[in-house]
Write an enzyme that holds these catalytic residues in place. Structure first.
Site, PDB file in Angstrom:
ATOM      1  CG  HIS A 225      -2.028   0.963   1.236  1.00  0.00           C
ATOM      2  ND1 HIS A 225      -2.213   1.907   0.263  1.00  0.00           N
ATOM      3  CD2 HIS A 225      -3.026   1.187   2.138  1.00  0.00           C
ATOM      4  CE1 HIS A 225      -3.258   2.653   0.551  1.00  0.00           C
ATOM      5  NE2 HIS A 225      -3.769   2.244   1.685  1.00  0.00           N
ATOM      6  CG  HIS A 264      -3.020   1.893  -8.977  1.00  0.00           C
ATOM      7  ND1 HIS A 264      -4.370   1.771  -8.739  1.00  0.00           N
ATOM      8  CD2 HIS A 264      -2.515   2.654  -7.974  1.00  0.00           C
ATOM      9  CE1 HIS A 264      -4.666   2.436  -7.628  1.00  0.00           C
ATOM     10  NE2 HIS A 264      -3.563   2.979  -7.138  1.00  0.00           N
ATOM     11  CG  ASP A 317       3.922   4.928  -4.010  1.00  0.00           C
ATOM     12  OD1 ASP A 317       3.666   6.008  -3.464  1.00  0.00           O
ATOM     13  OD2 ASP A 317       3.420   3.847  -3.658  1.00  0.00           O
TER      14      ASP A 317
HETATM   15  N1  ACO Z   1       6.355  -4.640 -12.813  1.00  0.00           N
HETATM   16  C1  ACO Z   1       6.301  -5.705 -13.640  1.00  0.00           C
HETATM   17  N2  ACO Z   1       5.177  -6.447 -13.825  1.00  0.00           N
HETATM   18  C2  ACO Z   1       4.088  -6.083 -13.152  1.00  0.00           C
HETATM   19  C3  ACO Z   1       4.075  -4.977 -12.295  1.00  0.00           C
HETATM   20  C4  ACO Z   1       5.268  -4.232 -12.131  1.00  0.00           C
HETATM   21  N3  ACO Z   1       5.337  -3.193 -11.315  1.00  0.00           N
HETATM   22  N4  ACO Z   1       2.837  -4.835 -11.747  1.00  0.00           N
HETATM   23  C5  ACO Z   1       2.102  -5.843 -12.248  1.00  0.00           C
HETATM   24  N5  ACO Z   1       2.862  -6.601 -13.076  1.00  0.00           N
HETATM   25  C6  ACO Z   1       2.425  -7.788 -13.820  1.00  0.00           C
HETATM   26  C7  ACO Z   1       2.386  -8.989 -12.879  1.00  0.00           C
HETATM   27  O1  ACO Z   1       3.613  -9.648 -12.822  1.00  0.00           O
HETATM   28  C8  ACO Z   1       1.304  -9.820 -13.527  1.00  0.00           C
HETATM   29  O2  ACO Z   1       1.867 -10.483 -14.627  1.00  0.00           O
HETATM   30  P1  ACO Z   1       1.342 -11.947 -15.063  1.00  0.00           P
HETATM   31  O3  ACO Z   1      -0.102 -11.764 -15.435  1.00  0.00           O
HETATM   32  O4  ACO Z   1       2.224 -12.309 -16.220  1.00  0.00           O
HETATM   33  O5  ACO Z   1       1.519 -12.830 -13.860  1.00  0.00           O
HETATM   34  C9  ACO Z   1       0.326  -8.775 -14.064  1.00  0.00           C
HETATM   35  O6  ACO Z   1       1.091  -7.582 -14.224  1.00  0.00           O
HETATM   36  C10 ACO Z   1      -0.848  -8.503 -13.140  1.00  0.00           C
HETATM   37  O7  ACO Z   1      -0.357  -8.313 -11.816  1.00  0.00           O
HETATM   38  P2  ACO Z   1      -1.344  -8.185 -10.546  1.00  0.00           P
HETATM   39  O8  ACO Z   1      -0.551  -8.169  -9.289  1.00  0.00           O
HETATM   40  O9  ACO Z   1      -2.411  -9.210 -10.665  1.00  0.00           O
HETATM   41  O10 ACO Z   1      -1.987  -6.783 -10.859  1.00  0.00           O
HETATM   42  P3  ACO Z   1      -2.639  -5.794  -9.857  1.00  0.00           P
HETATM   43  O11 ACO Z   1      -3.264  -4.768 -10.671  1.00  0.00           O
HETATM   44  O12 ACO Z   1      -3.465  -6.502  -8.859  1.00  0.00           O
HETATM   45  O13 ACO Z   1      -1.337  -5.210  -9.075  1.00  0.00           O
HETATM   46  C11 ACO Z   1       0.074  -3.825  -7.831  1.00  0.00           C
HETATM   47  C12 ACO Z   1      -1.259  -3.955  -8.573  1.00  0.00           C
HETATM   48  C13 ACO Z   1       0.087  -4.725  -6.573  1.00  0.00           C
HETATM   49  C14 ACO Z   1       0.241  -2.377  -7.406  1.00  0.00           C
HETATM   50  C15 ACO Z   1       1.228  -4.245  -8.763  1.00  0.00           C
HETATM   51  O14 ACO Z   1       1.162  -3.526  -9.981  1.00  0.00           O
HETATM   52  C16 ACO Z   1       2.604  -4.095  -8.132  1.00  0.00           C
HETATM   53  O15 ACO Z   1       3.050  -4.987  -7.379  1.00  0.00           O
HETATM   54  N6  ACO Z   1       3.313  -2.948  -8.416  1.00  0.00           N
HETATM   55  C17 ACO Z   1       4.580  -2.673  -7.826  1.00  0.00           C
HETATM   56  C18 ACO Z   1       4.420  -2.066  -6.415  1.00  0.00           C
HETATM   57  C19 ACO Z   1       3.917  -0.641  -6.463  1.00  0.00           C
HETATM   58  O16 ACO Z   1       4.393   0.195  -7.222  1.00  0.00           O
HETATM   59  N7  ACO Z   1       2.931  -0.352  -5.596  1.00  0.00           N
HETATM   60  C20 ACO Z   1       2.357   0.991  -5.447  1.00  0.00           C
HETATM   61  C21 ACO Z   1       0.975   1.058  -5.974  1.00  0.00           C
HETATM   62  S1  ACO Z   1       0.373   2.738  -5.887  1.00  0.00           S
HETATM   63  C22 ACO Z   1      -0.100   2.958  -4.304  1.00  0.00           C
HETATM   64  O17 ACO Z   1      -0.416   2.036  -3.574  1.00  0.00           O
HETATM   65  C23 ACO Z   1      -0.134   4.332  -3.770  1.00  0.00           C
END
Ligand code: ACO
Length: 381
Positions: A225, A264, A317
């Site tokens: 988060h 996101h 972020d």
């Molecule tokens: N880098 C590379 N690949 C990614 C990233 C990323 N930052 N984010 C998602 N993916 C890929 C996943 O590996 C997954 O791939 P797959 O389908 O081949 O397995 C696909 O995208 C979907 O991922 P999910 O986790 O299901 O997507 P979701 O939308 O639920 O995830 C999240 C959101 C948790 C924020 C994710 O994008 C992530 O971990 N990002 C990095 C951490 C981050 O920056 N968090 C801050 C969010 S903003 C905030 O909270 C204020």
């Protein structure tokens, strides 16, 4: 996301579930827009301040000049910490700043004689009080950690400028103060994010505002988060030089890893908050004679660009961490700063919950055993 498990339709993580209605904020994830009470944050970031936007979120309309002056005076009057809270911070000062913040906010309840009055008037008054107290708690603790004397709030300075002043014991230049102000404003609310949802769950039991805000702070702490900005800064430090950026990101992606600051749960387009902070990072870096960090991050974005087609774009972020780094703010304060900005949104949503309350109580599908025979402890193996 949605699964059928036996007879029950499971929505794990409550993804895609509307739990109630709100007038506070709206996240339009497909097109990358964020609205506070009808106003686009692009407009607010350009024309408003954190104080004015807080009034908007808490009262539901933009203030007149007189209303804003009164609100500002209320915030300024509530900045100084009770002596006992300074002592509490001193006792727990070796903990993570988010744990200290959570503890201090929880402890503030002990000094509120009307703590169980959840009327709109009392909650609003208390919400303004907590909005003013948070930056002082964060700055006071940061000074203590460095063995320095906490700096008393400066009544001449606005919310953001005063925060930087209390942190560094010097008045910030107006551009730095404005950037911090916009950063707080952009974090002020975000619909049913995990911490606001957790705060609503707590408020739905009719627990008091301090309890609900403490819950929000506890929930914000997690790296999924509030913690990504810190990770982005660690990544930028690791990259160190523009020539390493492309290979660094490719290495993460080749191993199936995640690049922090991208993706996101709701935004599938470029996070609108990130757009504004990107410009701020560039300007700040140039002003400070450190354009390198903006260039490194721009290269990271370029390598990540192909993932945008899959809805993985830059989030808030990615750029906020760069701003804090350039301002000289320690990494451990990034999440507490998020909490300082998020206060009015939490309070506005808790007020909505109280105003039209229904206990939030979802179900869990039980998949454990049934009908087991109780065996006395002496007969168990
Ligand atoms: N880098 C590379 N690949 C990614 C990233 C990323 N930052 N984010 C998602 N993916 C890929 C996943 O590996 C997954 O791939 P797959 O389908 O081949 O397995 C696909 O995208 C979907 O991922 P999910 O986790 O299901 O997507 P979701 O939308 O639920 O995830 C999240 C959101 C948790 C924020 C994710 O994008 C992530 O971990 N990002 C990095 C951490 C981050 O920056 N968090 C801050 C969010 S903003 C905030 O909270 C204020």
């Amino acid at each position: 996301m949605e699964q059928n498990a036996g007879q029950v339709e499971l929505k794990r993580g409550l993804r895609g579930v509307y739990l109630d209605q709100t007038q506070s904020s709206n996240v339009l994830g497909e097109v990358g827009r964020l609205i506070y009470r009808g106003y686009d944050i692009q407009d607010l970031a350009k024309n408003s301040t954190f104080e004015e936007t807080s009034f908007l979120l808490l009262h539901g309309h933009l203030p007149t000049q007189r209303e804003l002056d009164e609100f500002d005076a209320q915030l300024k009057a509530a900045r100084t910490l009770p002596e006992a809270i300074v002592n509490v911070i001193g006792i727990v000062k070796d903990a993570h700043p988010m744990d200290v913040l959570r503890t201090a906010v929880s402890a503030l309840a002990a000094f509120d004689e009307d703590v169980n009055d959840n009327s709109m008037e009392a909650t609003l008054r208390r919400g303004i009080y907590l909005t003013a107290q948070l930056p002082t708690i964060v700055a006071c603790h940061a000074r203590m950690v460095d063995g320095l004397i906490p700096v008393q709030p400066n009544g001449r300075l606005g919310h953001a400028a005063n925060f930087l002043y209390m942190l560094f014991d010097r008045e910030p230049v107006s551009e730095d103060a404005r950037l911090m102000d916009v950063d707080f404003l952009l974090h002020a609310d975000h619909s049913s994010n995990a911490s606001a949802f957790a705060a609503r769950v707590c408020a739905s039991t009719l627990a008091d505002l301090y309890a609900a805000i403490t819950t929000g702070i506890a929930t914000l702490k997690g790296p999924l988060h509030g913690g990504a900005a810190e990770e982005v800064t660690k990544m930028t430090d690791d990259i160190g030089d523009e020539s390493n950026a492309e290979q660094y990101v490719k290495n993460i992606l080749d191993k199936g890893g995640r690049v922090m600051g991208f993706g996101h749960a709701v935004y599938k387009a470029y996070d609108p908050r990130a757009t504004l902070l990107r410009d701020g990072t560039r300007a700040l870096g140039e002003r400070m004679g450190q354009p390198k960090w903006f260039r490194i991050l721009s290269l990271v974005e370029k390598v990540m660009q192909p993932l945008a087609a899959r809805g993985i774009s830059t989030n808030v972020d990615f750029w906020s961490g760069a701003i804090y780094k350039l301002l000289g703010i320690p990494k451990s304060l990034y999440v507490p700063i998020f909490a300082v900005g998020r206060m009015p949104g939490w309070v506005a949503q808790i007020m909505e919950q109280y105003a039209n309350n229904m206990l939030i109580r979802p179900l869990l599908q039980y998949v454990g055993p049934d009908g087991l025979e109780y065996i006395p402890i002496e007969d168990r193996r």
